[in-house]
Design an enzyme around this catalytic site. Structure first.
Site, PDB file in Angstrom:
ATOM      1  N   HIS A 148      -5.606  66.610  37.170  1.00 22.93           N
ATOM      2  CA  HIS A 148      -6.177  67.996  36.695  1.00 22.93           C
ATOM      3  C   HIS A 148      -5.214  68.926  37.617  1.00 22.93           C
ATOM      4  O   HIS A 148      -5.378  69.547  38.477  1.00 22.93           O
ATOM      5  CB  HIS A 148      -7.109  68.713  36.416  1.00 22.93           C
ATOM      6  CG  HIS A 148      -8.170  67.675  35.873  1.00 22.93           C
ATOM      7  ND1 HIS A 148      -9.296  67.909  35.932  1.00 22.93           N
ATOM      8  CD2 HIS A 148      -7.852  67.134  34.781  1.00 22.93           C
ATOM      9  CE1 HIS A 148      -9.892  66.762  34.392  1.00 22.93           C
ATOM     10  NE2 HIS A 148      -8.389  66.362  34.156  1.00 22.93           N
ATOM     11  N   GLU A 184      -6.094  72.093  39.031  1.00 24.03           N
ATOM     12  CA  GLU A 184      -7.320  72.537  40.136  1.00 24.03           C
ATOM     13  C   GLU A 184      -6.686  72.947  41.446  1.00 24.03           C
ATOM     14  O   GLU A 184      -6.680  71.030  42.093  1.00 24.03           O
ATOM     15  CB  GLU A 184      -7.704  71.185  39.862  1.00 24.03           C
ATOM     16  CG  GLU A 184      -8.767  71.659  37.859  1.00 24.03           C
ATOM     17  CD  GLU A 184      -9.855  70.175  37.555  1.00 24.03           C
ATOM     18  OE1 GLU A 184      -9.616  70.102  38.426  1.00 24.03           O
ATOM     19  OE2 GLU A 184     -10.122  71.209  37.040  1.00 24.03           O
ATOM     20  N   HIS A 186     -11.724  67.372  42.644  1.00 25.09           N
ATOM     21  CA  HIS A 186     -11.076  68.847  41.761  1.00 25.09           C
ATOM     22  C   HIS A 186     -11.615  69.807  42.020  1.00 25.09           C
ATOM     23  O   HIS A 186     -11.789  70.005  42.843  1.00 25.09           O
ATOM     24  CB  HIS A 186     -12.088  68.166  40.465  1.00 25.09           C
ATOM     25  CG  HIS A 186     -11.707  66.518  39.863  1.00 25.09           C
ATOM     26  ND1 HIS A 186     -11.094  66.821  38.598  1.00 25.09           N
ATOM     27  CD2 HIS A 186     -11.885  65.099  39.674  1.00 25.09           C
ATOM     28  CE1 HIS A 186     -10.375  65.700  38.300  1.00 25.09           C
ATOM     29  NE2 HIS A 186     -10.693  64.785  39.102  1.00 25.09           N
ATOM     30  N   GLU A 203     -16.497  67.753  43.270  1.00 24.30           N
ATOM     31  CA  GLU A 203     -16.116  69.910  42.578  1.00 24.30           C
ATOM     32  C   GLU A 203     -16.343  70.675  42.812  1.00 24.30           C
ATOM     33  O   GLU A 203     -17.479  70.817  44.069  1.00 24.30           O
ATOM     34  CB  GLU A 203     -17.106  69.390  41.619  1.00 24.30           C
ATOM     35  CG  GLU A 203     -16.815  68.683  40.293  1.00 24.30           C
ATOM     36  CD  GLU A 203     -15.763  69.464  38.952  1.00 24.30           C
ATOM     37  OE1 GLU A 203     -14.857  69.754  39.269  1.00 24.30           O
ATOM     38  OE2 GLU A 203     -15.543  67.806  37.824  1.00 24.30           O
TER      39      GLU A 203
END
Length: 859
Positions: free
Chosen positions: A420, A423, A516, A588
């Protein structure tokens, strides 16, 4: 690939045809008439007397010396010795000998036997040249790109940057729009929805780059000058609605109408004593970290050049709220903040998070390639090319092994980032990991001794370059397409999956982790997958728990989740887990900061994120320590935490029971809630340019099955047939994907962690299935109270445990007290022994030349 192989004079061997068996070894060693064939893309077995086919199978670019050697051998003439300074290609020693084919390209297996398999060509893809320039980023031909090269210094604020504390008096400006305001910046050369990527070039759109900023009317004109047509930049439009107030519109991801989150733009012509207000008017997420104190980032070029000050958190009167305008189709949200610039006539930048561009990565990898020490154990290769033709880099990091047995015994660790593009947190963690693993630290050397690291530092370079938040130039979220067979549409993830698949054929992959960013939760945490194998029950949670102990002020184990949802079946962690990697994670990291320990209520800096890369390495050593004390200690603590979670669920059902028994028989699917990623977008299906073809393929699907295939004679026909076959397979795979993810927990209706009989392996539980079926209320006329269900099943568990495992007691000494109503405050890192792998390390006085390991780095 085949053209490269032909050019260099190499052959590409297939693993399935390697004569590793004793029979093949015997045939190879005792029959001088056998030779390795070189049919490109075909199965390569040893074939008898191939000299008759030499002109057909061997590339025409072989140097004349080798041709003369082959001709001499075929006539029974002894091969003359080759001069030491011969300019032949690296494999020019390939020849027919008696009794063996002699070549420097032959490998040896772990038993020391000759394995007639050609090595893959070294430097087939030259990643870097110390004398040549870097490969310039390639842009879609619709995008205008300014010629300036931007560079930001790295800087760590000397004081913690605390979250913004709302006063309650923040203004919520109403959206005026360009009808009553003045447009001072607007991009027109952006691909719109319905279009799709066609081609790219360095520098983007041809022709003169227009001046989009307004023309100043004189030195007294205080209009801000905006710009975003640079690498990773994102700003679509700026409207001046008051003297010092601007409304900003972000560009959606190219070829989509979604994903407005990432912003990164430049302003010039600033005034020091004025208070400016910026309002982004087209954000799509109803929740954001800006509602709980996150601040935007600002960078001043004058501060950077004079005071060595880099990116810092700035802004006041920060509010995130619903847009008062409604287009009838989509709800928009606004982010507003005020700012005072530090200097007059300054050039400043604003960003959602610390930018890390494709050029930043290339400069870093260039420094590694030019380092005489690091380049010995870090090999850079091209994994593939993106849709736009940008290089996707693959790093193989490991110390040279002394023996083939030692090389074969190494386990693998696979890490990736930036699938992504918005990010950028993932790139900073990746940078911290690479800084440490490439250092001369004893722990780093030990990790390189026992592991082979496969690293893809930027999976989606196209999206990073153009400033997308979520998608690639295919207009799709790549982290929902890891099961795809469309290599041409999703090359980055297709080649990554294929690389890991081949790696699994060679060695065990201990850990896979994709880095991420998260836009709605603070701290750093992991998403994993529950193991279905009761032998490894809770083992996938040990690594995250260890990481929380090593980084207690940044990493939250309480926020980790291990539930596999159907809507996440196409993500990297789930696909790799189903391929056989037990420890498969998505890391994350928040865009905001920490709520833990001494970093509570402060924003993360780039140094904080880079430190997580070090902690990943540190935790790997703890996780693989031959002394299993720490591992078993964490496993016991996990059982204790699970007990508390189950108690909490029973309390929600109105029951307070003393739980004893075999916790490994409990299904964990409903104990955990669904994961909430940085953006819970589902797959949008095929890329836009294939939708029409897919429709046509669907219409003619039956006809293709019934119709007898005719031989294809032209390359165009073969390509069309190949594309149509892939589309049909892709559509078949997509039939099971739901359009919406309605995965609400069904605990109150039917608690699935009561269904321990379905997964139990004992005959006792299998014999109890009819009774449990009755308990589940399958009879239409009956319904049991959940409390009675719980009592009956707990009683059954206790009886079974008394018969199967007498005296079983769950002995747990929790490291910390856990309050179910709030997140536990983590302790400081335990005083674990650091004497890992007590065997004496071998001396490393001189670095040897990096030998070719038994690793296929190309997919």
């Amino acid at each position: 690939m085949y053209h490269h192989l032909q050019y260099y004079g190499y052959f590409k061997a297939q693993r399935g045809s390697l004569p590793n068996s004793a029979t093949h070894q015997h045939v190879w060693k005792n029959n001088p008439r056998y030779l390795l064939s070189g049919s490109f893309g075909e199965r390569e077995d040893v074939i008898p007397d191939p000299l008759q086919k030499e002109k057909l199978l061997w590339p025409t670019c072989l140097c004349s010396t080798v041709h003369r050697q082959l001709e001499a051998v075929s006539r029974g003439i002894r091969r003359p010795s080759r001069p030491e300074n011969s300019n032949c290609f690296p494999g020019d020693s390939l020849m027919l000998g008696s009794p063996l084919l002699k070549s420097r390209q032959l490998l040896h297996d772990e038993f020391g036997e000759v394995n007639p398999c050609l090595r893959e060509p070294r430097d087939l893809f030259a990643a870097f040249s110390s004398s040549g320039p870097l490969q310039a980023p390639r842009w879609p031909i619709e995008c205008e790109v300014i010629k300036e090269n931007l560079h930001h210094i790295e800087w760590v604020p000397p004081q913690p940057e605390y979250f913004y504390q709302p006063t309650g008096n923040e203004k919520l400006p109403e959206i005026v729009g360009e009808e009553k305001g003045t447009v001072v910046y607007q991009l027109d050369s952006v691909p719109t929805e319905g279009s799709y990527f066609t081609s790219s070039r360095v520098g983007g759109k041809r022709g003169i780059i227009r001046e989009l900023a307004v023309t100043l009317q004189g030195p007294e004109d205080n209009t801000l000058l905006f710009e975003s047509r640079f690498e990773s930049g994102n700003l679509q439009k700026a409207v001046r609605v008051d003297t010092y107030e601007y409304e900003l519109t972000l560009r959606t991801d190219l070829y989509t109408n979604k994903h407005t989150q990432w912003f990164y733009f430049r302003v010039q012509n600033t005034r020091k004593d004025a208070t400016y207000r910026f309002t982004i008017v087209n954000l799509l997420k109803p929740k954001s970290l800006y509602t709980i104190g996150m601040k935007p980032l600002m960078y001043s070029q004058l501060d950077a050049s004079t005071h060595n000050i880099g990116w810092r958190r700035e802004g006041n009167e920060i509010r995130y709220y619903k847009n008062n305008r409604d287009d009838g189709q989509q709800l928009f949200y606004c982010l507003t903040w005020t700012i005072q610039f530090p200097h007059d006539q300054d050039t400043c930048f604003f960003a959602h998070f610390y930018p890390y561009t494709y050029t930043d990565l290339q400069c870093y990898l260039l420094s590694v390639a030019n380092n005489p020490v690091q380049s010995q154990f870090c090999k850079l290769r091209t994994l593939c090319r993106s849709l736009a033709g940008n290089t996707v880099y693959l790093l193989t990091i490991t110390n040279p092994a002394r023996t083939p047995q030692e090389a074969a015994a190494k386990k693998a660790v696979v890490l990736s980032a930036r699938v992504h593009p918005g990010e950028s947190n993932g790139s900073w963690i990746m940078k911290g990991f690479l800084d440490f693993i490439l250092s001369n630290s004893p722990d780093a050397q030990l990790l390189r001794d026992i592991f082979v690291f496969k690293v893809v530092p930027m999976l989606n370079p196209d999206g990073v370059i153009v400033g997308n938040y979520r998608c690639s130039l295919a207009g799709r979220d790549l982290n929902r397409h890891y099961k795809t067979i469309l290599k041409e549409s999703f090359p980055c993830i297709w080649y990554t999956r294929n690389m890991i698949k081949r790696l699994l054929e060679e060695r065990e992959v201990l850990l896979y982790c994709d880095f991420h960013g998260h836009s709605r939760k603070n701290n750093i945490f992991l998403y994993g997958c529950n193991s279905n194998d009761r032998k490894y029950w809770l083992h996938e949670r040990v690594f995250p728990l260890m990481l929380s102990k090593n980084a207690p002020d940044k990493f939250s184990f309480h926020s980790c989740n291990f539930k596999v949802q159907k809507c996440k079946e196409g993500t990297g962690r789930v696909v790799m887990w189903r391929m056989g990697i037990l420890n498969s994670y998505t890391m994350e990291s928040t865009f905001g900061g920490s709520t833990l320990g001494h970093k509570r209520d402060t924003h993360f800096t780039t140094e904080d994120l880079k430190s997580l890369g070090y902690h990943v390495c540190d935790t790997l050593l703890d996780f693989c320590d031959p002394d299993r004390t720490k591992f078993m200690q964490c496993l016991a603590e996990l059982k204790e935490l699970l007990q508390q979670e189950i108690h909490k669920k029973f309390n929600e059902l109105g029951q307070d029971m003393d739980l004893e028994g075999s916790w490994s028989d409990i299904s964990l699917s409903d104990i955990e809630s669904s994961t909430s990623g940085s953006d819970s977008s589902l797959s949008d299906g095929l890329p836009l340019h294939l939708l029409n073809i897919a429709h046509e393929v669907n219409q003619k699907k039956k006809m293709y099955k019934k119709k007898k295939k005719k031989p294809l004679q032209t390359r165009k026909q073969r390509n069309e047939q190949y594309q149509k076959n892939n589309l049909m397979r892709e559509l078949k795979l997509m039939e099971d994907v739901p359009e919406r993810a309605g995965f609400a927990s069904t605990l109150q209706k039917q608690p699935t962690f009561f269904r321990n009989s379905e997964n139990a392996s004992s005959s006792t539980m299998r014999n109890d299935k009819p009774r449990l079926n009755e308990l589940r209320g399958r009879d239409k006329g009956t319904s049991l109270d959940p409390s009675k269900m719980a009592s009956l099943i707990l009683t059954k568990n206790k009886e079974r445990m008394q018969t199967e495992k007498p005296g079983f007691i769950v002995s747990c000494s929790p490291k910390r007290s856990t309050n179910p109503s709030q997140e536990p405050v983590p302790d400081m890192k335990p005083n674990w022994s650091r004497n890992r792998y007590p065997a004496t390390r071998r001396g490393r006085t001189t670095m040897t030349v990096y030998p070719f390991l038994h690793i296929y780095t190309y997919p």
